[in-house]
Design an enzyme around this catalytic site. Structure first.
Site, PDB file in Angstrom:
ATOM      1  N   HIS A   1      -3.504  -5.061   1.790  1.00  0.00           N
ATOM      2  CA  HIS A   1      -2.922  -5.264   3.132  1.00  0.00           C
ATOM      3  C   HIS A   1      -2.950  -6.727   3.564  1.00  0.00           C
ATOM      4  CE1 HIS A   1      -2.456  -1.085   4.601  1.00  0.00           C
ATOM      5  NE2 HIS A   1      -3.358  -0.835   3.681  1.00  0.00           N
TER       6      HIS A   1
ATOM      7  N   GLU B   1      -1.186  -8.134   5.675  1.00  0.00           N
ATOM      8  CA  GLU B   1      -0.816  -8.275   7.091  1.00  0.00           C
ATOM      9  C   GLU B   1      -2.016  -8.205   8.024  1.00  0.00           C
ATOM     10  OE1 GLU B   1      -0.478  -5.716   5.241  1.00  0.00           O
ATOM     11  OE2 GLU B   1      -0.985  -3.915   6.368  1.00  0.00           O
TER      12      GLU B   1
ATOM     13  N   CYS C   1       0.835  -1.210   0.000  1.00  0.00           N
ATOM     14  CA  CYS C   1       0.000   0.000   0.000  1.00  0.00           C
ATOM     15  C   CYS C   1       0.875   1.268   0.000  1.00  0.00           C
ATOM     16  CB  CYS C   1      -0.985  -0.052   1.155  1.00  0.00           C
ATOM     17  SG  CYS C   1      -2.461   0.897   0.793  1.00  0.00           S
TER      18      CYS C   1
HETATM   19  N1  GLN Z   1      -3.593   6.400   0.935  1.00  0.00           N
HETATM   20  C1  GLN Z   1      -2.330   6.105   1.556  1.00  0.00           C
HETATM   21  C2  GLN Z   1      -1.189   6.862   0.887  1.00  0.00           C
HETATM   22  O1  GLN Z   1      -1.381   7.515  -0.051  1.00  0.00           O
HETATM   23  C3  GLN Z   1      -2.033   4.630   1.511  1.00  0.00           C
HETATM   24  C4  GLN Z   1      -3.045   3.892   2.342  1.00  0.00           C
HETATM   25  C5  GLN Z   1      -2.536   2.672   2.989  1.00  0.00           C
HETATM   26  O2  GLN Z   1      -1.324   2.424   3.108  1.00  0.00           O
HETATM   27  N2  GLN Z   1      -3.467   1.904   3.458  1.00  0.00           N
HETATM   28  O3  GLN Z   1      -0.099   6.781   1.334  1.00  0.00           O
END
Ligand code: GLN
Length: 206
Positions: free
Chosen positions: A179, A181, A86
């Site tokens: 995610h 995890e 992410c």
């Molecule tokens: N929206 C977040 C970003 O731009 C990422 C979101 C996340 O890691 N769950 O960094």
């Protein structure tokens, strides 16, 4: 060669911000040694690194503030295995137009931050991931990015039904937009630990 089991690899989890604890627990469950990384000495002591989800802008700022940005780029260039999830995937992309700081880079791909809208637009879906055996992977997307383009040898390893890329890999670098995890499916963590083990073995014979 002996049949003795190899020593567990030491996998760091960048612990500046985000859900690093969950990653460390998942890594331990796969048999790796997991350590939180906040300093240069800790970074230099690991065989591989996970960059967790969180807020990519905050993590980028903290990497600069803690003087870890350049050392991390150098370690990646030298072959350190790194998996970004992410926000971590955003930081590993060599092009992240929505980030207000330079990314770490390393993975040949362009990534679109917050591609699904705001937090309310978080969703879950089952994905088929290249290299992950045993059926679909239940993926949780939270204010997730989408990989809009892969280049320089980076391969898309998972796509949504509409074809949008949500996981990619190139050499020793992996990125996932969701995610793993926060589920109880350890297969991606196990795949990364295996990648780290292979890298350690390759370095030992080199
Ligand atoms: N929206 C977040 C970003 O731009 C990422 C979101 C996340 O890691 N769950 O960094």
């Amino acid at each position: 060669m002996t049949d003795a089991p190899a020593a567990p690899v030491r996998v760091g989890v960048l612990a500046l911000q985000g859900d690093f604890e969950e990653h460390a627990n998942m890594l331990r469950a796969t048999g790796a040694e997991a350590v939180e990384v906040r300093t240069l000495a800790q970074l230099q002591s690991v065989d591989g690194l996970v960059i967790p989800g969180g807020e990519s802008t905050t993590i980028a700022r903290l990497l600069l503030a803690f003087d870890l940005m350049e050392p991390l780029r150098e370690l990646i260039a030298e072959g350190l295995p790194v998996w970004g999830t992410c926000a971590g995937a955003i930081l590993l992309a060599d092009a992240a137009p929505g980030l207000d700081r330079p990314s770490i880079g390393g993975l040949g791909m362009t990534i679109d931050r917050n591609a699904f809208g705001t937090q309310v637009d978080s969703f879950e879906t089952d994905l088929t991931i290249d290299g992950v055996e045993g059926g679909p992977f239940h993926a949780v997307f939270i204010r997730a990015p989408v990989i809009t383009e892969v280049h320089d040898g980076t391969e898309a390893t998972a796509r949504l039904e509409d074809g949008r890329i949500v996981a990619a890999r190139s050499g020793r670098l992996m990125a996932t937009c969701f995610h793993p995890e926060i589920t109880d499916d350890h297969r991606l963590h196990a795949a990364f630990v295996e990648l780290v083990q292979d890298a350690v073995t390759e370095e030992a014979v080199a």
